[in-house]
Design a protein around this motif. Structure first.
Motif, mmCIF file in Angstrom:
data_model
loop_
_atom_site.group_PDB
_atom_site.id
_atom_site.type_symbol
_atom_site.label_atom_id
_atom_site.label_comp_id
_atom_site.label_asym_id
_atom_site.label_seq_id
_atom_site.Cartn_x
_atom_site.Cartn_y
_atom_site.Cartn_z
ATOM 1 N N LEU A 57 0.834 -1.198 0.000
ATOM 2 C CA LEU A 57 0.000 0.000 0.000
ATOM 3 C C LEU A 57 0.870 1.250 0.000
ATOM 4 C CD1 LEU A 57 -2.775 -0.898 2.608
ATOM 5 C CD2 LEU A 57 -2.913 -0.999 0.129
ATOM 6 N N GLY A 63 -3.110 5.621 1.779
ATOM 7 C CA GLY A 63 -2.727 4.304 2.252
ATOM 8 C C GLY A 63 -3.271 4.015 3.641
ATOM 9 N N ALA A 94 1.190 -3.733 4.229
ATOM 10 C CA ALA A 94 1.640 -2.452 4.782
ATOM 11 C C ALA A 94 2.832 -2.691 5.700
ATOM 12 C CB ALA A 94 0.503 -1.753 5.520
#
Length: 269
Positions: A57, A63, A94
């Motif tokens: 992301l 994000g 992430a």
């Protein structure tokens, strides 16, 4: 295959495997719709990441919004161990979310209401109607169609195409409707005139104002032929004697009793 898998079909376990979550039958039966939607949206999100070329992301506000959305859905997608599902998804997509930021994410997902609609999910990702159609996203809505007008129009077009295809496949090859009658010209004209007259009678009948039912015609009309005949008592003229009465006390100048044009009695005149 257990009962919960049978409820959703063979695609349910496929969705779970694609999302990397574990399947627990007892927990899935408690909230089946939310679990199914969460798995489907996570699978659609992977397709969006692939089309945008994202291995992870992007950092920033966008994000962070997608990460919170994904944390809620990873929590719902694995009723057996929701927090482990959140950790696994976050570490894969992430990796920059670590330390205090990662702990804040876990605290958020424990208290959030997780009420995400199809259109809410589309707003987070910026999915339009065109994106939804081209990527074939089943569990995402659209951010540019709040009144559903565009999607309803597409749905109507697809329904019309299916109807045309069905009619073409089941057509007998002749003109629609009942076949024409093989009648001489005179009979055709007479039949057409009779049908037109019937349609006009129906139109005139429907244009009239309906009246209520009348139980007693005499109570609702003042026609002479329906009014009851009045009865009068006959009084002889010599039976009335007003002699000695001052009619002026009553404001009367005089009284005349007529029989036709003849005067039969007279007082005060």
């Amino acid at each position: 295959m257990d009962a919960s898998t049978t409820t959703y079909g063979d695609d349910y376990e496929v969705l779970l495997a694609r999302c990397g979550v574990e399947h627990d039958a007892a927990a899935a039966e408690q909230q089946p719709d939310r679990t199914l939607f969460a798995c489907g949206r996570l699978a659609d999100a992977k397709r969006i990441f692939a089309t945008r070329g994202w291995d992870v992301l992007p950092q920033g506000r966008r994000g962070q919004a997608i990460l919170r959305w994904a944390a809620d859905h990873a929590f719902l997608a694995s009723p057996a161990n929701p927090m482990r599902s959140v950790r696994n998804w976050s570490r894969k997509w992430a990796p920059w979310c670590i330390g205090a930021e990662f702990e804040d994410l876990l605290d958020y997902v424990k208290t959030s209401n997780k009420r995400w609609s199809h259109d809410d999910s589309a707003i987070v990702f910026g999915i339009t109607v065109a994106d939804r159609q081209s990527f074939r996203l089943r569990f995402f809505g659209a951010c540019d169609d709040p009144t559903y007008e565009i999607r309803l129009g597409i749905k109507r077009e697809k329904a019309a195409a299916r109807a045309r295809k069905h009619r073409a496949a089941h057509s007998a090859g002749r003109k629609g409707g009942r076949p024409a009658l093989d009648l001489p010209p005179e009979e055709k004209r007479a039949r057409r005139l009779a049908q037109e007259a019937a349609r006009k009678r129906t139109a005139r009948a429907s244009a009239k104002t309906p009246s209520r039912d009348i139980n007693n015609i005499r109570s609702v009309t003042e026609l002479m032929r329906t009014r009851p005949t009045a009865t009068y008592s006959t009084i002889r003229a010599d039976a009335i004697d007003l002699t000695g009465i001052d009619l002026r006390l009553f404001g009367i100048v005089g009284i005349r009793v007529l029989s036709g044009s003849a005067v039969v009695a007279l007082w005060g005149c």
